[in-house]
Design an enzyme around this catalytic site. Structure first.
Site, short mmCIF file in Angstrom:
data_model
loop_
_atom_site.label_atom_id
_atom_site.label_comp_id
_atom_site.label_asym_id
_atom_site.label_seq_id
_atom_site.Cartn_x
_atom_site.Cartn_y
_atom_site.Cartn_z
N ASP A 157 94.49 8.48 76.05
CA ASP A 157 95.22 7.76 74.77
C ASP A 157 95.10 9.08 73.59
OD1 ASP A 157 96.42 6.36 72.97
OD2 ASP A 157 94.73 5.19 72.32
N GLU A 216 98.68 13.34 71.74
CA GLU A 216 99.88 14.18 71.35
C GLU A 216 99.55 15.55 70.79
OE1 GLU A 216 99.09 11.09 70.32
OE2 GLU A 216 100.31 9.89 71.87
N ASP A 273 102.41 2.16 70.96
CA ASP A 273 102.16 1.00 69.94
C ASP A 273 103.47 0.19 69.54
OD1 ASP A 273 99.63 1.75 70.41
OD2 ASP A 273 99.21 2.53 68.41
C1 GLC Z 1 95.95 3.59 70.31
C2 GLC Z 1 96.56 3.23 71.48
C3 GLC Z 1 96.40 1.68 71.86
C4 GLC Z 1 94.92 1.61 71.68
C5 GLC Z 1 94.23 1.97 70.66
C6 GLC Z 1 92.54 1.98 70.45
O1 GLC Z 1 96.55 3.01 69.15
O2 GLC Z 1 97.87 3.28 71.43
O3 GLC Z 1 96.90 1.38 73.00
O4 GLC Z 1 94.30 0.22 72.15
O5 GLC Z 1 94.63 3.34 70.02
O6 GLC Z 1 92.07 2.82 71.45
#
Ligand code: GLC
Length: 789
Positions: free
Chosen positions: A418, A421, A497
């Site tokens: 995660d 980017e 998201d």
């Molecule tokens: C980001 C991710 C999401 C995750 C969050 C906490 O917003 O896109 O999927 O739950 O981080 O890690």
């Protein structure tokens, strides 16, 4: 996100992070100013063709101020490279030597023509490039490119009848014609909405589709860029040579050939195609166990539980919070005993903490991203101030790969990348790192402008390598939020998201299809949307649609109500069960599609224009492989929907009723139903317990049908496999299915079941009639003969 969820989200960040992200944003502004290269607004035309010479598989052309190389890397597949400018590294296209291709070259009044395999590419004396077939039908017309500042701008004509698809994940209409995008992977602030750009994952590839033909253009240049599909096609890069490939053929052929260049998808373990349950977060061992018990109690199949950031010790990547998860190894063993895998999230930001082993190692071994003055790049993410690995450095990738051991040793089966980017919380401007950062870029050095878009791809390379190193007998599995063309070799993707609304559900289909044709064949969205509270209807419709997308996961944010299938009511629970069962009954079909993607470069889901270019406008239906047509309900309050059927004949998956092809029909779709149809002439493997049922759909017309395939192996690892193909032909009211098999894998169940959908009189298998209710056939049969009258 509405104001209340935004406030809840900000609250969740905590005061320390909010203040730090303000500080970060101010600091970043100063750094951007301090290290910004001098402005370069120069515009330099390439000039006139002065000379050219033949080289292996093509030619080079000297223009007044630039050079063009045209090389056919395969018959009919040209690569064009305009320099000056840095050539791309080998991260995305890792093949640099190709077999020589015979190219006929002739010089005419307008320029030099290069001909290979039915394709003629003409380089004009002014630097224009025309690609046409041998009848002179123009496929693509490039204007002379221009050197703009430190990069290039490529321009090409658009015809009135062209639609364009691809570019990665976009919050745009399905065809991106009329849009303009920035290719600069970015976490939007909050959930993404229509028109937001850029988003998490981009790909510099687009597919042109028109009644006259199709081509796919892929630009191998990772620099920050702008792609416009307004009056003409324009791609403007902030650096690097202008290198692009033009694939010609049908839309499907072009996409397959494109995967051939950037790499076929890695073969996933079979469990990854099952259902994934996620939540930010299942915060401790008891909650994870409670989820597994919930699925068992409610008789719902489950393959994976994802563990979000709470499992870490203070959000320090590659650590485990011992209070919340005192024995993660035991937990994963217990889960595995129930057939459930654990996947853990990993964020690239490494907390700046002099007592944290990972930070110390990265700093001491010089593996983090730096500024031009040698200082560490510092940004704010969940653990507050972080340093960021320079994944463009092979040494950093090797070091990062090594870290997976600690979680693999605890029984973790896959990894969720995660914030890659890379994301850094910013109060204004984009939520990412300063663009003036510098990178090792495989030893040749370069700026963040070039490395940024490759960051997640190179992280995935490390994650894949780490899993191969520490569990060599298993296939790696990675889910990545960001990426670039080439990601398929290592990872799947989810669409970040999303909002909990109907637009987001509708957009999911468009995104998954556009990702598929631009290099990411496995994706799906958080069911119900990430940051809101979907009502029962939206949740169910999203669940039903996603049951037929490659990646099938419910996820929800920490500040939203829980969203497991039993959180609504009995009816919701029953409906989710129907769709979970449907997914699991088609796991062998999905697994066979996965094997085909790995073997041939095909995609798992296919837009309808791959069936018929007239269907370019259909953005709410899709094919799963060549046999199944999914038509999910994507609108509130609808209990019927219009279905567009491509040519042939189609059978309702549940009722068996038949629909003519090349028509549309209004079909019933009550809340528990996701209309799905099988193509006449298909052979679809369906899982019935541990047995396979071959479901044969009678074609309406004579000739070959699409038939089917069945791929089997141990479900993971690199052992024996078995690929069976079922060729189907209808002639004179007899349908014949011929089985061919390659490979040594022997399935446990030695019989299969046969089900025939569509009217018929009698069936024989290898010459023996199937009588009465007997549907058992030997798994290694040679021929099935179905008499229709
Ligand atoms: C980001 C991710 C999401 C995750 C969050 C906490 O917003 O896109 O999927 O739950 O981080 O890690």
């Amino acid at each position: 996100m509405d104001i209340i969820t935004t406030i809840k989200g900000l609250k969740n960040l905590g005061m320390e992070i909010l203040v730090a992200s303000m500080q970060y944003t101010i600091q970043r502004g100063k750094l951007e100013k301090k290290f910004a290269p001098p402005k370069d607004d120069s515009v330099t035309p390439v000039g006139q063709l002065e000379s050219w010479e033949r080289i292996e598989s093509g030619a080079t052309f000297n223009f007044t101020s630039a050079k063009l190389e045209v090389v056919f890397i395969k018959p009919g597949l040209p690569r064009l490279t305009w320099t000056p400018g840095t050539l791309p590294g080998n991260t995305v296209v890792n093949k640099n030597s190709f077999k020589p291709v015979e190219v006929a070259i002739d010089e005419g009044a307008f320029g030099v023509g290069l001909e290979s395999d039915g394709l003629k590419l003409t380089v004009g004396k002014d630097g224009s490039v025309t690609v046409a077939d041998l009848d002179g039908n123009v496929i693509r017309q490039d204007e002379p490119p221009i050197m703009t500042g430190r990069g290039w701008t490529s321009r090409a004509a658009m015809n009135d009848d062209e639609s364009f698809f691809g570019m990665g994940m976009k919050a745009s209409p399905f065809s991106v014609r009329g849009c303009e995008f920035s290719l600069w992977n970015m976490e939007p602030r909050g959930a993404y909405k229509a028109g937001d750009d850029p988003l998490y994952i981009s790909s510099p590839a687009y597919l042109s589709v028109s009644p006259r033909g199709s081509y796919l253009a892929f630009f191998d240049n990772s620099f920050k860029s702008t792609f416009s599909f307004k009056e003409r096609l324009e791609s403007r890069f902030e650096g690097g040579a202008l290198r692009y490939y033009l694939f010609t053929g049908t839309p499907e052929e072009n996409v397959t050939k494109f995967y051939g260049l950037v790499g076929h998808a890695a073969m996933p373990p079979r469990w990854a195609l099952g259902y994934h349950q996620c939540r930010w977060s299942y915060e401790n061992e008891a909650q994870v166990r409670e989820i597994a018990e919930g699925f068992a109690k409610h008789d719902l199949p489950l393959s994976v539980i994802h563990m979000d950031i709470h499992y870490m010790d203070g959000y320090r990547v590659f650590t485990v919070d011992r209070k919340r998860f005192p024995d993660l190894k035991k937990l994963s063993q217990d889960m595995l005993a129930q057939g459930i895998r654990l996947v853990t999230i990993l964020d690239p930001g490494v907390k700046i903490d002099p007592d944290y082993f990972l930070f110390k190692q990265g700093r001491d071994q010089d593996l983090f991203m730096k500024l031009p003055d040698g200082e560490l790049v510092r940004g704010v993410v969940w653990p507050c101030w972080c340093a960021f690995p320079d994944f463009s450095d092979p040494a950093a990738r090797d070091w990062w790969a090594q870290q997976y051991k600690v979680l693999i040793d605890k029984g973790i089966s896959g990894f969720w990348h995660d914030m890659n980017e890379p994301a850094a919380f910013a109060a204004w401007g984009g939520s990412t790192l300063p663009s003036v950062a510098v990178h090792k870029l495989e030893g040749r050095g370069g700026t963040h402008l070039e490395a940024h878009n490759l960051y997640a791809l190179q992280e995935a390379m490390a994650g894949f390598e780490g899993q191969r190193r520490f569990k060599p007998e298993r296939r790696p599995w990675i889910l990545s939020r960001s990426g670039w063309a080439g990601l398929a070799r290592y990872a799947w993707h989810w669409t970040g998201d999303s909002e909990s609304n109907w637009w987001s559900l509708q957009q999911t289909i468009r995104i998954v299809l556009n990702l598929s044709v631009s290099g990411v064949p496995y994706s799906g969205a958080d069911i119900g949307g990430f940051g809101g509270n979907p009502d029962k209807e939206l949740y169910l419709r999203w669940f039903e649609a996603t049951a037929m997308l490659p990646f099938f996961r419910v996820h929800s944010a920490v500040f939203t109500p829980r969203r497991e299938p039993w959180c609504y009511d009995e009816e919701t629970l029953d409906i989710t069960r129907i769709h979970l069962r449907r997914r699991y009954s088609l796991l062998s079909y999905w697994y066979t599609l996965a094997a085909a993607a790995t073997r041939t470069g095909s995609t798992l889901v296919r837009p309808l224009y791959m069936e018929d270019v007239k269907l370019v406008g259909v953005d709410d239906q899709f094919m799963v492989g060549h046999s199944l047509l999914a038509a999910p309900v994507l609108e509130k309050g609808c209990v019927t929907r219009k279905v567009t059927f491509p040519a042939g004949n189609w059978y309702d998956w549940e009722t068996g009723s038949m629909f003519e092809g090349d028509t549309t029909a209004e079909v019933l779709a009550p809340l528990d139903t996701m209309p799905m149809f099988a193509r006449g002439g298909s052979v679809v493997p369906v899982d019935e317990g541990n047995q396979i049922e071959l479901r044969v759909f009678i074609p309406a017309n004579d000739g070959p049908g699409v038939g089917g395939e069945l791929y089997r192996d141990a479900g993971d690892g690199y052992g024996a496999s078995l690929l069976e193909t079922f060729a189907l032909v209808r002639q004179d009211n007899v349908v014949t299915i011929t089985r061919q098999a390659t490979g040594d894998f022997r399935p446990e169940a030695t019989d299969m079941l046969l089900k025939i959908v569509g009217s018929h009189k009698s069936v024989s298998v290898d010459g023996r009639a199937l009588e009465g209710d007997n549907r058992l056939i030997p798994f290694d049969f040679s021929t099935i003969t179905i008499n229709l009258d």
